[in-house]
Design an enzyme around this catalytic site. Structure first.
Site, short mmCIF file in Angstrom:
data_model
loop_
_atom_site.label_atom_id
_atom_site.label_comp_id
_atom_site.label_asym_id
_atom_site.label_seq_id
_atom_site.Cartn_x
_atom_site.Cartn_y
_atom_site.Cartn_z
N GLY A 244 5.61 -8.93 13.23
CA GLY A 244 5.29 -9.48 11.91
C GLY A 244 4.29 -8.66 11.15
O GLY A 244 3.97 -8.99 9.91
N ASP B 94 9.74 -8.88 8.11
CA ASP B 94 8.35 -9.87 8.41
C ASP B 94 8.32 -10.99 7.26
O ASP B 94 7.49 -11.64 7.36
CB ASP B 94 7.24 -8.86 7.85
CG ASP B 94 7.09 -7.61 8.95
OD1 ASP B 94 7.72 -7.87 9.87
OD2 ASP B 94 6.38 -6.35 8.61
O1 F6P Z 1 7.53 -4.01 9.10
C1 F6P Z 1 8.55 -4.40 10.15
C2 F6P Z 1 7.85 -4.15 11.62
O2 F6P Z 1 8.66 -4.26 12.69
C3 F6P Z 1 6.44 -4.91 11.73
O3 F6P Z 1 6.84 -6.28 12.18
C4 F6P Z 1 5.91 -4.29 12.93
O4 F6P Z 1 4.64 -4.49 12.86
C5 F6P Z 1 6.02 -2.75 12.48
O5 F6P Z 1 7.47 -2.85 11.50
C6 F6P Z 1 6.56 -1.76 13.66
O6 F6P Z 1 6.64 -0.43 13.21
P1 F6P Z 1 7.29 0.45 13.94
O7 F6P Z 1 8.63 0.55 14.06
O8 F6P Z 1 7.17 1.80 12.94
O9 F6P Z 1 6.65 0.90 15.17
#
Ligand code: F6P
Length: 319
Positions: free
Chosen positions: A170, A127
């Protein structure tokens, strides 16, 4: 201090392996025994800790993800949970901990440092939303992944007179979206900063079609702002483009890290080990004007992120 540990936490980011490798190799060279904590804070609480040697980090530079695995543990806010983690480190005589992750992981590192564990944080998140560092590990690779995908979408978009609405990750930060929009030459970008006026977007696409005679259009959208499928449908109904939507999702987070991420991760790893050698704590490693520096985790968590005014101005000058 003779024993230190490393963990990766939160969403994995390409380049985390290069950081782990750097910590293990530099750590051993500076006289530390280095331990790996598996599955982030969850593994720290569950005592999943193993000693890492030089060869345990061989052949990992080119691999995405994290060899230590990761997790999100919301309960790590609780004192009792933190105490368990501290006891597991103390039982092994581990006095220093390097945490690689995003802002949630930084909060855990700050809490542990306030309770007497020497903690250093390294920014590892696609991010790029950690204050004080110009770049986080993984951002470059994720941006490359987006650009690669959008290049392909543009090919088919031009062939079929289509408009693709592309959702990028993001977590409320606009870095991936605005950088990708500039790098891909998208027609529209929608983030928390631009706001979202659907009628205006439809009008803009009509101008692109009628005045600039475009047969393709790309709309880059930050996640959690709108329903990309619904917008694509309205585009089909009200413009000459046929609208299609795509959520790039976790594809953005995978794959072999770019050289920039591998080098950044290795530089940050070396700096983090040196901070522990000096018995520093509560600090995070940052890239500032091409140099690796340290600042307090507390400041990194509490200051405002950049507003990217210049990047938006550039984007609107270019479209
Ligand atoms: O923080 C990294 C990220 O990929 C973000 O961009 C996204 O909102 C989130 O993690 C998704 O999380 P998860 O992999 O737990 O669904």
């Amino acid at each position: 201090m003779r024993k230190i540990a490393v963990l990766t936490s939160g969403g994995d980011a390409p380049g985390m392996n290069a950081a782990i490798r750097g910590i293990v190799r530099v750590g051993i060279k500076r006289g530390f025994e280095v331990y790996g904590v598996y599955e982030g804070y969850q593994g720290l609480v569950a005592n999943q800790i193993e000693k890492l040697g030089y060869s345990d980090v061989s052949e990992v530079l080119a691999k995405g993800g994290t060899l230590l695995q990761s997790s999100r543990l919301l309960e790590f806010k609780e004192d009792a949970v933190q105490e368990k983690a501290i006891q597991n480190l103390k039982k092994r005589g581990i006095e220093g901990l390097i945490v690689i992750g995003g802002d949630g992981s930084y909060r855990g590192a700050l809490a542990l440092s306030r309770k007497g564990i020497n903690c250093i944080a390294i920014p590892g998140t696609i991010d790029n939303d950690i204050h004080g560092t110009d770049e986080t590990i993984g951002f470059h690779t994720a941006l490359n992944n987006i650009i690669d995908a959008v290049n392909k979408l543009r090919d088919t978009s031009s062939s079929h007179h289509r408009c693709f609405v592309v959702e990028v990750m993001g977590n409320h930060a606009d870095n991936l979206a605005i950088y990708a929009a500039i790098a891909c030459g998208s027609e529209v970008v929608i983030t928390d900063k631009t706001g979202y006026d659907e009628n205006q977007i439809i009008e803009l696409l009509k101008v692109n079609e009628k005045e600039y005679h475009k047969r393709h259009a790309i709309v880059i959208v930050s996640e959690r702002i709108l329903d990309v499928e619904r917008l694509a449908q309205r585009i089909s109904e009200e413009t000459g483009f046929s609208g299609r939507s795509i959520v790039l999702g976790h594809i953005q987070r995978g794959g072999t890290p770019t050289p920039e991420d591998r080098i950044l991760a290795s530089r940050m790893a070396e700096a983090a080990v040196h901070l522990l050698l000096e018995r520093k704590t509560g600090l995070c490693v940052c890239l500032k004007d091409s140099k690796i520096v340290a600042k307090s985790i507390d400041d990194a968590l509490n200051e405002e992120n950049e507003n990217h005014e210049e990047l938006y101005k550039l984007f609107y000058d270019l479209v």
